[in-house]
Design an enzyme around this catalytic site. Structure first.
Site, PDB file in Angstrom:
ATOM      1  N   GLY A 207       0.757  -1.245   0.000  1.00  0.00           N
ATOM      2  CA  GLY A 207       0.000   0.000   0.000  1.00  0.00           C
ATOM      3  C   GLY A 207       0.784   1.290   0.000  1.00  0.00           C
TER       4      GLY A 207
ATOM      5  N   GLU B 124       3.894  -6.741   1.124  1.00  0.00           N
ATOM      6  CA  GLU B 124       3.389  -7.024  -0.224  1.00  0.00           C
ATOM      7  C   GLU B 124       3.236  -5.762  -1.072  1.00  0.00           C
ATOM      8  OE1 GLU B 124       0.351 -10.649   0.848  1.00  0.00           O
ATOM      9  OE2 GLU B 124      -0.378  -8.616   1.105  1.00  0.00           O
TER      10      GLU B 124
ATOM     11  N   ARG C 174       2.005  -1.260  -6.185  1.00  0.00           N
ATOM     12  CA  ARG C 174       2.100   0.029  -6.864  1.00  0.00           C
ATOM     13  C   ARG C 174       3.479   0.682  -6.734  1.00  0.00           C
ATOM     14  NH1 ARG C 174      -2.370   3.521  -7.018  1.00  0.00           N
ATOM     15  NH2 ARG C 174      -3.286   2.294  -5.338  1.00  0.00           N
TER      16      ARG C 174
ATOM     17  N   ARG D  82      -8.323   4.169 -14.172  1.00  0.00           N
ATOM     18  CA  ARG D  82      -8.217   4.777 -12.841  1.00  0.00           C
ATOM     19  C   ARG D  82      -8.822   6.172 -12.716  1.00  0.00           C
ATOM     20  NH1 ARG D  82      -3.912   5.804 -10.540  1.00  0.00           N
ATOM     21  NH2 ARG D  82      -4.618   5.362  -8.432  1.00  0.00           N
TER      22      ARG D  82
ATOM     23  N   TYR E  65     -11.499   6.257  -9.918  1.00  0.00           N
ATOM     24  CA  TYR E  65     -11.108   6.867  -8.644  1.00  0.00           C
ATOM     25  C   TYR E  65     -10.806   8.359  -8.742  1.00  0.00           C
ATOM     26  CZ  TYR E  65      -9.506   1.960  -8.133  1.00  0.00           C
ATOM     27  OH  TYR E  65      -9.382   0.598  -8.138  1.00  0.00           O
TER      28      TYR E  65
ATOM     29  N   CYS F 291     -16.901   5.690 -25.339  1.00  0.00           N
ATOM     30  CA  CYS F 291     -18.211   6.342 -25.348  1.00  0.00           C
ATOM     31  C   CYS F 291     -18.750   6.531 -23.940  1.00  0.00           C
ATOM     32  CB  CYS F 291     -19.178   5.523 -26.185  1.00  0.00           C
ATOM     33  SG  CYS F 291     -18.689   5.545 -27.891  1.00  0.00           S
ATOM     34  N   GLU F 292     -18.058   7.347 -23.181  1.00  0.00           N
ATOM     35  CA  GLU F 292     -18.438   7.689 -21.810  1.00  0.00           C
ATOM     36  C   GLU F 292     -17.964   9.116 -21.594  1.00  0.00           C
ATOM     37  OE1 GLU F 292     -19.745   5.950 -19.167  1.00  0.00           O
ATOM     38  OE2 GLU F 292     -20.058   4.167 -20.407  1.00  0.00           O
TER      39      GLU F 292
HETATM   40  C1  LIG Z   1      -3.590  -4.683  -3.546  1.00  0.00           C
HETATM   41  C2  LIG Z   1      -2.911  -5.439  -2.490  1.00  0.00           C
HETATM   42  C3  LIG Z   1      -1.552  -5.247  -2.254  1.00  0.00           C
HETATM   43  C4  LIG Z   1      -0.723  -4.228  -2.997  1.00  0.00           C
HETATM   44  O1  LIG Z   1      -1.165  -2.939  -2.760  1.00  0.00           O
HETATM   45  P1  LIG Z   1      -0.371  -1.678  -3.373  1.00  0.00           P
HETATM   46  O2  LIG Z   1      -1.154  -0.517  -2.899  1.00  0.00           O
HETATM   47  O3  LIG Z   1      -0.385  -1.825  -4.843  1.00  0.00           O
HETATM   48  O4  LIG Z   1       1.012  -1.733  -2.801  1.00  0.00           O
HETATM   49  C5  LIG Z   1      -0.954  -6.036  -1.292  1.00  0.00           C
HETATM   50  N1  LIG Z   1      -1.659  -6.955  -0.586  1.00  0.00           N
HETATM   51  C6  LIG Z   1      -2.983  -7.145  -0.784  1.00  0.00           C
HETATM   52  C7  LIG Z   1      -3.694  -8.176   0.005  1.00  0.00           C
HETATM   53  C8  LIG Z   1      -3.646  -6.390  -1.735  1.00  0.00           C
HETATM   54  O5  LIG Z   1      -4.962  -6.580  -1.898  1.00  0.00           O
END
Ligand SMILES: *Cc1c(COP(=O)(O)O)cnc(C)c1O
Length: 447
Positions: free
Chosen positions: A247, A289, A292, A329, A333, A360-361
Site C-alpha cells: 500500500g 506485499e 504500486r 483509474r 477513482y 463512449c463515456e
Molecule cells: C492490492 C494489495 C496489495 C498491494 O497494494 P499496493 O497498494 O499496490 O502496494 C498487497 N496486498 C494485498 C492483500 C492487496 O490486496
C-alpha cells in the site's frame, strides 16, 4: 511532468526512457503503448530487498495484480522477491514464468474450488484464507488430495488507511478478512488449529493503498502483534508469520509526497520488534506485499493525439487514441496524472487543455486541466506513472484492442505483450447455426 527513473530529454527534444526515443517507440510499435522502464522496475525491487530483506530479514512479495505478465514475473523472480497472486489467472501466469511456487502467496476473498485445487497442485507457498467458508472448503480439498494446506489468515485489524490519514474504525464492514474486533478472527484461528488438513502459519492484514501516512502502518502492526499475543495466551499457538500487506503511496502528481521505502521499513519493523520485546515473544517473520510502489513509477503510456475541440470560453478537449480502456483509474477513482508532449519536450506549457479518451463515456477523461505546449494532431502524449493498475485493469470496452507493452533498457526495446488486433476481439465469439436462417417468434407478437 516529473522525470522518473531513466527518463530524460534527448537532443531531438524527445522524451527518452531506458535510452529509447519514445517517439520512435510510438512509430515502431503503434499507440497506445505501455512502456516499462526495466531499470526503474528493478531498482524499486532492489530498494525493497535492501531496506526490508537485507536489513530485517523481511520477505518481500510483489503484488502481481498491479502488473503481471511473463516478463514481469521473471524480473521479480530474478530480483529475489516473492509473488502475491489473487486469481487462477495470475497464478497460471506465475507458473508459466516458472516462478518458484514456494514464494507464491495466493490471495482473494472468493477463491473457487478449482482455483484452490490449482494452488495445491502447484504447491504454492501460502494460501491466504479470507473467510470461514474458504477455510472449510480448503480443508476438504486438501483432504481429498491427502495433503496439508499451509495458510495464513486474512484479518481486518480495524485500521483503514487512505493516502494522508488513517481511521481507527471497527471496519468490521468489509468484504475482506475476518475482524479482530467482533471475534471472527479468533474463531477462525481456533478452527484452523483444529482442522486436520490445515497448517496455520500466521496472520495477514492489508490496510489500504496509496498510503503516505506511515503511522498507519505502525498502528496496524501493533494491533496485529497484540493479536498474536492474544492468540498465544488463549491457545498456546505462537504465530510464526506476520504479513502486513502493501500500500505504500507513490508520486502521481503535485501534492503527492511519498515516503521512502527505507522509512517505511524502519517504522514498520520497529513497531513489530517493540511489541515482541514488550510481550517477550520472538518476533514473527514479517512479510510485506508492495505492488504500486514497485510497478507504478516504472510505466509510461504513449498516445497519439487525434481530435482537438476548442469550445470557446469553456474548455479545449484534446483526444487520444486510448482512454479508460487502457487506464480506468481516472474514471474509477478520479486519479490524477501528469503528462508531457513526448515529441516537443522543450516547448513551454502555455495552454490549458483536458485530455479525453476515445471511449463512449463522458467520464472517459484521462486528465482534466493540464498545461501543455500548443498541441497539434499527431503529437505524442506521454502519461507517466501508469505502471500499476493500468494494463492489469485494461479492458475491451467499445471493442478496443488492448495496447502492446514494451520493456526498455539501455537503448533496447523488447515487446513483452503483443497488441491485440480485431481478430482477438472476436476470438471467443461463437455464431450459433440457427441464427443464420431462423426468425424468433415472440409470444406477444404471434399475429
Ligand atoms: C492490492 C494489495 C496489495 C498491494 O497494494 P499496493 O497498494 O499496490 O502496494 C498487497 N496486498 C494485498 C492483500 C492487496 O490486496
Amino acid at each position: 511532468m516529473r522525470l522518473l527513473g531513466t527518463m530524460r530529454f534527448n537532443d531531438k527534444r524527445h522524451l527518452e526512457i531506458g535510452g529509447c526515443d519514445t517517439v520512435e517507440l510510438a512509430k515502431k510499435y503503434g499507440t497506445p503503448l505501455y512502456v516499462i522502464d526495466e531499470a526503474l522496475f528493478r531498482q524499486n525491487c532492489q530498494n525493497y530487498y535492501r531496506s526490508f530483506t537485507e536489513e530485517y530479514g523481511t520477505e518481500v512479495i510483489y503484488a502481481s495484480k498491479t502488473l503481471s505478465n511473463l516478463a514481469i514475473c521473471t524480473i521479480v523472480e530474478q530480483e529475489g522477491l516473492g509473488l502475491d497472486v489473487v486469481s487462477g489467472g495470475e497464478l497460471f501466469t506465475a507458473a508459466k514464468a516458472r516462478f518458484p511456487m514456494e514464494r507464491v502467496y495466493f490471495h482473494g476473498n472468493n477463491k473457487s474450488p478449482d482455483e484452490l485445487r490449482l494452488a495445491l497442485d502447484y504447491k504454492v507457498g501460502r494460501i491466504v484464507v479470507d473467510n470461514l467458508y474458504e477455510l472449510e472448503l480448503l480443508n476438504a480439498i486438501a483432504g481429498e488430495k491427502d495433503t496439508k494446506a499451509s495458510i495464513i489468515l486474512r484479518l481486518s485489524p480495524g485500521v483503514e488507511a487512505h493516502t494522508h490519514e488513517y481511521i481507527k474504525t471497527g471496519q468490521i464492514d468489509s468484504k475482506f478478512g475476518l475482524a479482530i474486533e467482533n471475534g471472527m478472527a479468533m474463531s477462525a484461528v481456533m478452527r484452523s488449529l483444529e482442522l486436520s488438513n490445515i497448517l496455520l502459519k500466521g496472520i495477514h492484514c492489508h490496510i489500504g493503498s496509496q498510503i503516505f501516512e506511515l503511522a498507519s502502518y505502525a498502528h496496524a502492526a501493533e494491533v496485529m502483534m497484540n493479536f498474536v499475543q492474544k492468540i498465544f495466551q488463549e491457545t498456546g499457538y505462537l504465530a510464526e508469520e506476520l504479513n502486513l500487506g502493501g500500500g505504500l503511496g507513490i508520486y502521481y502528481s503535485e501534492g503527492d509526497y511519498p515516503r521512502s521505502v527505507k522509512e517505511y521499513a524502519d517504522i514498520l519493523m520497529s513497531a513489530v520488534r517493540a511489541k515482541a520485546a514488550e510481550f517477550d515473544i520472538p518476533a514473527p517473520k514479517v512479510i510485506v506485499e508492495p505492488g504500486r510502489s514497485i510497478s507504478g513509477p516504472s510505466g509510461t503510456t504513449l498516445y497519439r493525439i487525434g481530435a482537438i475541440k476548442d469550445i470557446p470560453g469553456i474548455r479545449k478537449y484534446v483526444s487520444v487514441d486510448g482512454g479508460m480502456s487502457d487506464n480506468p483509474r481516472p474514471a474509477l477513482y478520479k486519479s490524477k496524472y501528469e503528462a508531457c508532449l513526448a515529441n516537443r519536450v522543450n516547448e513551454e506549457p502555455i495552454e490549458q487543455v483536458s485530455i479525453a479518451g476515445k471511449c463512449c463515456e463522458s467520464g472517459d477523461m484521462l486528465i482534466w486541466d493540464i498545461k501543455l505546449p500548443v498541441i497539434t494532431t499527431g503529437d505524442i502524449l506521454a502519461i507517466s506513472c501508469t505502471g500499476a493498475y493500468n494494463y492489469s485493469m485494461s479492458m475491451n470496452y467499445n471493442r478496443l484492442p488492448r495496447p502492446a507493452m514494451v520493456l526498455v533498457c539501455e537503448g533496447k526495446a523488447d515487446l513483452i505483450v503483443k497488441r491485440e488486433d480485431y481478430a482477438d476481439i472476436i476470438r471467443n465469439d461463437v455464431m450459433p447455426q440457427r441464427l443464420c436462417n431462423s426468425r424468433i417468434k415472440l409470444a406477444s407478437s404471434s399475429r
